[in-house]
Design an enzyme around this catalytic site. Sequence first.
Site, short mmCIF file in Angstrom:
data_model
loop_
_atom_site.label_atom_id
_atom_site.label_comp_id
_atom_site.label_asym_id
_atom_site.label_seq_id
_atom_site.Cartn_x
_atom_site.Cartn_y
_atom_site.Cartn_z
N LYS A 101 -9.15 2.33 -2.20
CA LYS A 101 -9.39 1.64 -0.94
C LYS A 101 -10.80 1.94 -0.46
O LYS A 101 -11.27 3.07 -0.51
CB LYS A 101 -8.37 2.12 0.10
CG LYS A 101 -8.37 1.35 1.41
CD LYS A 101 -7.18 1.80 2.27
CE LYS A 101 -7.08 1.02 3.57
NZ LYS A 101 -5.88 1.41 4.35
N GLU A 151 0.83 -1.20 0.00
CA GLU A 151 0.00 0.00 0.00
C GLU A 151 0.88 1.26 0.00
O GLU A 151 1.83 1.37 0.78
CB GLU A 151 -0.87 -0.05 1.25
CG GLU A 151 -1.79 1.12 1.48
CD GLU A 151 -2.61 0.94 2.76
OE1 GLU A 151 -3.57 1.69 2.94
OE2 GLU A 151 -2.27 0.04 3.57
N CYS A 167 -5.37 -3.32 2.17
CA CYS A 167 -5.16 -3.42 3.62
C CYS A 167 -6.43 -3.59 4.43
O CYS A 167 -6.99 -4.67 4.51
CB CYS A 167 -4.36 -2.21 4.10
SG CYS A 167 -3.61 -2.49 5.73
#
Length: 640
Positions: free
Chosen positions: A116, A47, A170
């Site tokens: 994300k 990330e 994540c």
Amino acid sequence: MADLNFIRVAAACPVTRVADVAFNIANIKSCIDTATEEQTKLIVFPELCITSYTCGDLFLQKKLLDAAEKGVDELRIYSKNKDVLIAVGAPLNLHTAVYNCAFVIYDGSILGIVPKSFIPNYEEFYEQRWFTSGKTITDCRVDLPFQKNIPFGVDLLFTSTPFEFGFEICEDLWSVIPPSSNLSLAGANVIGNLSASNEVVSKSDYRKQLVSTQSARCMSAYLYAGTGVGESSTDVVFGGELLIAENGNMIAANERFQRENQVITSIVDADRLNLQRIKNISFREAASIVPWQARKINFSFKSTGYGSFDRKVARHPFVPSDEKQRELRCREIFSIQTAALAKRLEHTGLKRAVIGISGGLDSTLALLVIVKTFDLLGFPRKDILTVTLPGFGTTDRTYNNAVELCKNLETDFHEVNIVAACLQHFKDIGHDPEIHDVTYENVQARERTQILMDMANKNQGLVIGTGDLSELALGWSTYNGDHMSMYAVNCSVPKTLVRYLVRYVAEKQSEQVTADILLDILDTPVTPELLPKNSEGKITQKTEDIVGPYELHDFFLYYFVRSEFTPERILFLANAAFDGKYKEETLRKWLKVFIRRFFTQQFKRSAIPDGPKVGTVSLSPRGDWRMPSDASFNTWLNQF
């Protein structure tokens, strides 16, 4: 072997410096080069690795955002002619909002950008200070200075048939419904997670569980790439964990806290994943809940190579390689068998069991299950009628082991010699006893079963079957002979596992005398003892000399039934698993035997007694395996 649909994938952790885009790009390139040297087709980076994750309020600086954009362009250009799909993390400054994104790059082009979805803002995380969630973004496109009309959103799948790639970032994995669940239901069979998960005590164990479990739930491969020790250590430390899992199995991982560029690779199996999804009705039905229509971004790899086939293939897929796990597996299976038999005895109201004991592995395991069950129910062991039925081929070794085991376990032991009865039967049907054909053998098996059934009637008991899963697969039983019983406790235990179960009882649950008998039984060749013994009283008929090694047939069975693989694919995997032990022509020979016998002996499986399923493979016609008894094997063996 391109048609077998294997692909090499990689997870990478480049050395990074906080906010030093040029330095980070150089190390990302180095990782790409390492991966392409191994013919990797997908590489997943951490990330925000282009900038580093721990930039804090610098993410609000135009200078850093512009540098990240240029870094993405540099990687886009660098990817030309690399033949590797690259998923790299960077911020995206768009319409007065900054998104934490995965940029998916191939052959000089950005194929798509995935934002994300879940932006953590608790404990040590406060990403909402800088980043906006992209979880509602679908059917959208964006322009960058160097490329226009780029697909942007959480609804993107990147497809090079039969591989479909999806990406999340994540915290997405830690959410109640990870985006990867929707991506998998939409078709993705390989998921990449670009992550920056810091290290605290035991977090790595939990992280591995998440990755493994999500790969199982999604029936996918799952690549996790975590950022490393180059991140700021002002408040937290990152370990650079890299993980690759496939359908619940961790197939590659690195050592954390490394100070050099890290790249791990593994081969994943698209066919296995796709076939599992075909079998799983619940997976297909769940596809209706995906909240968006997937946008498939099509591209084509230039080659389908994956380098050397270095994926570990277990020789004994039914048996865990780890000793501790093997012991736990044996204990669990033994518990399933005893629980099943206890229920059947309670339901019938019978308090006696009848079993034929040969001194071989299968009848030994079945007897151990009965003894454990009687102890569990508080029934006296003297109500276990153990019967040895010596015939023309019975040897002293198997006979003595049978007698000693039954007596040592304090059962009600009986001996019935079947020779005279079989000779009379030969006379009745006009068979010459000097002709040692299938009639000669089957008369003995049926005589034994008749005696056991009648003894059960006489004593109000239950005949417990001893045949195992491997014998069911091969049809290695006499129809209405040892094929039949009133309850079959071993019916879903393969031969390779029977050995470990008996050894487990010998080593963990037996006193020394019993253990010594069990260990000698383990050392005895597998045999039906239906042909006369030789002049020295030794075994003349060894099962594996006739039908082939059971370790091979269990391997074939696992991949034929559990994974639904073709003979070509099974042979390929067998070559990898048994390299150095069996030549390919030997493997091919016994695989053909397995397929022929598996098809032609289905009629026996269509009429088997009840028995408990203990593992992932069962051949019960009432549940796991439904196949017509007259199905042809030609389709499987033609041109093989």
